[in-house]
Design a protein around this motif. Structure first.
Motif, PDB file in Angstrom:
ATOM      1  N   GLU A   9       1.225  53.557  71.658  1.00 45.84           N
ATOM      2  CA  GLU A   9       0.792  52.668  70.518  1.00 45.84           C
ATOM      3  C   GLU A   9       2.204  52.393  69.941  1.00 45.84           C
ATOM      4  N   GLU A  10       2.962  53.220  69.654  1.00 50.83           N
ATOM      5  CA  GLU A  10       4.131  53.090  68.923  1.00 50.83           C
ATOM      6  C   GLU A  10       5.055  52.178  69.954  1.00 50.83           C
ATOM      7  N   PHE A  11       5.217  52.552  71.235  1.00 51.45           N
ATOM      8  CA  PHE A  11       6.042  51.674  72.070  1.00 51.45           C
ATOM      9  C   PHE A  11       5.517  50.403  72.175  1.00 51.45           C
ATOM     10  N   ALA A  12       4.714  50.023  72.247  1.00 49.33           N
ATOM     11  CA  ALA A  12       3.980  48.742  72.418  1.00 49.33           C
ATOM     12  C   ALA A  12       4.435  47.649  71.139  1.00 49.33           C
ATOM     13  N   SER A  72      -5.382  46.490  75.180  1.00 46.11           N
ATOM     14  CA  SER A  72      -5.738  47.965  74.888  1.00 46.11           C
ATOM     15  C   SER A  72      -4.673  48.831  75.410  1.00 46.11           C
ATOM     16  N   ILE A  73      -4.331  50.152  74.930  1.00 48.59           N
ATOM     17  CA  ILE A  73      -3.401  50.820  75.729  1.00 48.59           C
ATOM     18  C   ILE A  73      -4.241  51.913  76.496  1.00 48.59           C
ATOM     19  N   LEU A  78     -11.527  48.382  77.046  1.00 51.77           N
ATOM     20  CA  LEU A  78     -10.875  47.215  76.649  1.00 51.77           C
ATOM     21  C   LEU A  78     -12.056  46.683  75.643  1.00 51.77           C
ATOM     22  N   SER A  79     -12.607  47.567  74.755  1.00 53.05           N
ATOM     23  CA  SER A  79     -13.710  47.138  73.690  1.00 53.05           C
ATOM     24  C   SER A  79     -12.888  47.122  72.308  1.00 53.05           C
ATOM     25  N   GLU A  83     -10.813  52.936  70.216  1.00 52.82           N
ATOM     26  CA  GLU A  83      -9.698  53.790  69.444  1.00 52.82           C
ATOM     27  C   GLU A  83      -8.484  53.027  70.177  1.00 52.82           C
ATOM     28  N   SER A  84      -8.547  52.589  71.507  1.00 56.26           N
ATOM     29  CA  SER A  84      -7.126  51.885  72.034  1.00 56.26           C
ATOM     30  C   SER A  84      -6.877  50.521  71.912  1.00 56.26           C
ATOM     31  N   PHE A  85      -7.575  50.011  71.022  1.00 60.97           N
ATOM     32  CA  PHE A  85      -7.416  48.457  70.716  1.00 60.97           C
ATOM     33  C   PHE A  85      -6.246  48.469  70.232  1.00 60.97           C
ATOM     34  N   ILE A  86      -5.413  47.592  70.474  1.00 61.90           N
ATOM     35  CA  ILE A  86      -4.137  47.629  69.855  1.00 61.90           C
ATOM     36  C   ILE A  86      -3.645  46.049  69.370  1.00 61.90           C
TER      37      ILE A  86
END
Length: 262
Positions: A9-12, A72-73, A78-79, A83-86
């Motif tokens: 999340e931080e890297f992206a 997403s991460i 891919l929703s 929680e992975s939605f970035i």
């Protein structure tokens, strides 16, 4: 220097380290009933010895009036509510202009005066110029990203209305605290009878989708490059001040943009 991707999340959203080209690969997965229309794209970091590290996944949303990609991460989730939605990439109705957002809140959808820090950031805008002549030629793209401050951190751009967006700033020539980039114009090659760019071995197949993004002040510094190496495999490399999410979304916009290309 090894690129640390422990915290995706931080890297992206972290700009590439200065002086380091982050080399990645995008694979397009068209398997399944509707994947031809809605393929999933996977971004991996290339490590030495052919190792790959998963970074991001993107997929077009189905019930959207305009092109709208979720990023997403988590390659399996891919929703929008996950929680992975970035972040996401959204186009205008014409499919000529795209905006990249992080996972913050849409100011139009909130009634209360939210904390500014929860409002979504705009990370990039991409504009494709229509090729009015319709001839087979390179398309023109402009990419607008937030500028960097003295500490090499990205300026936070969180528009509360249409006038504050990256696209509006660019159209109104209000380019303070933003960076305007363009694709490098390919050169006509008589031998191959095609327009070419030098990708230094990173791209092996000719495609109208191949591009390099530069700043007019320094056309030799490639901020980002993208190109095809196989039917559904593309390389994507980026440099400071771009981050993985910006570069991946710009690449997704080029898959989508129907205009000004063959």
């Amino acid at each position: 220097p090894l690129i640390d991707v422990d915290d995706l999340e931080e890297f992206a959203v972290r700009p590439a380290p200065q002086g380091v080209t982050v080399k990645c690969r995008i694979t397009r997965d068209k398997k399944g009933m509707d994947r031809g229309m809605y393929p999933t794209y996977y971004l991996h970091l290339e490590r030495e010895h052919g190792k790959k590290v998963f970074l991001l996944a993107g997929r077009k949303r189905k019930k959207s009036k305009t092109s709208n990609y979720l990023i997403s991460i988590d390659p399996t989730d891919l929703s929008r509510g996950g929680e992975s939605f970035i972040g996401k990439l959204r186009s205008n109705l014409m499919g000529t202009k795209f905006t990249v957002y992080d996972s913050g809140v849409n100011p139009m959808k909130t009634t209360s005066s939210l904390e500014a820090s929860t409002l979504r950031q705009e990370l990039a805008a991409i504009c494709y110029e229509t090729n009015v002549l319709g001839f087979k030629g390179p398309r023109k793209m402009s990419v607008i990203i937030p500028g960097m401050n003295m500490d090499h951190e990205r300026v936070s751009i969180r528009p509360r209305n249409e006038h504050e967006t990256l696209l509006a700033r660019w159209q109104n020539k209000n380019t303070e605290s933003v960076i305007e980039l363009h694709n490098k114009t390919p050169v006509w090659n008589d031998d191959t009878q095609s327009y070419v760019l030098n990708f230094h071995g990173r791209v092996t197949q000719a495609s109208v989708k191949n591009f390099q993004i530069i700043h007019d002040n320094d056309p030799d510094y490639i901020v980002m490059q993208f190109g095809r190496v196989a039917e559904d495999v593309f390389t994507m490399d980026y440099n400071y001040p771009m981050c993985a999410l910006q570069a991946f979304a710009i690449a997704l916009s080029s898959f989508d943009s129907k205009l000004a290309c063959e």
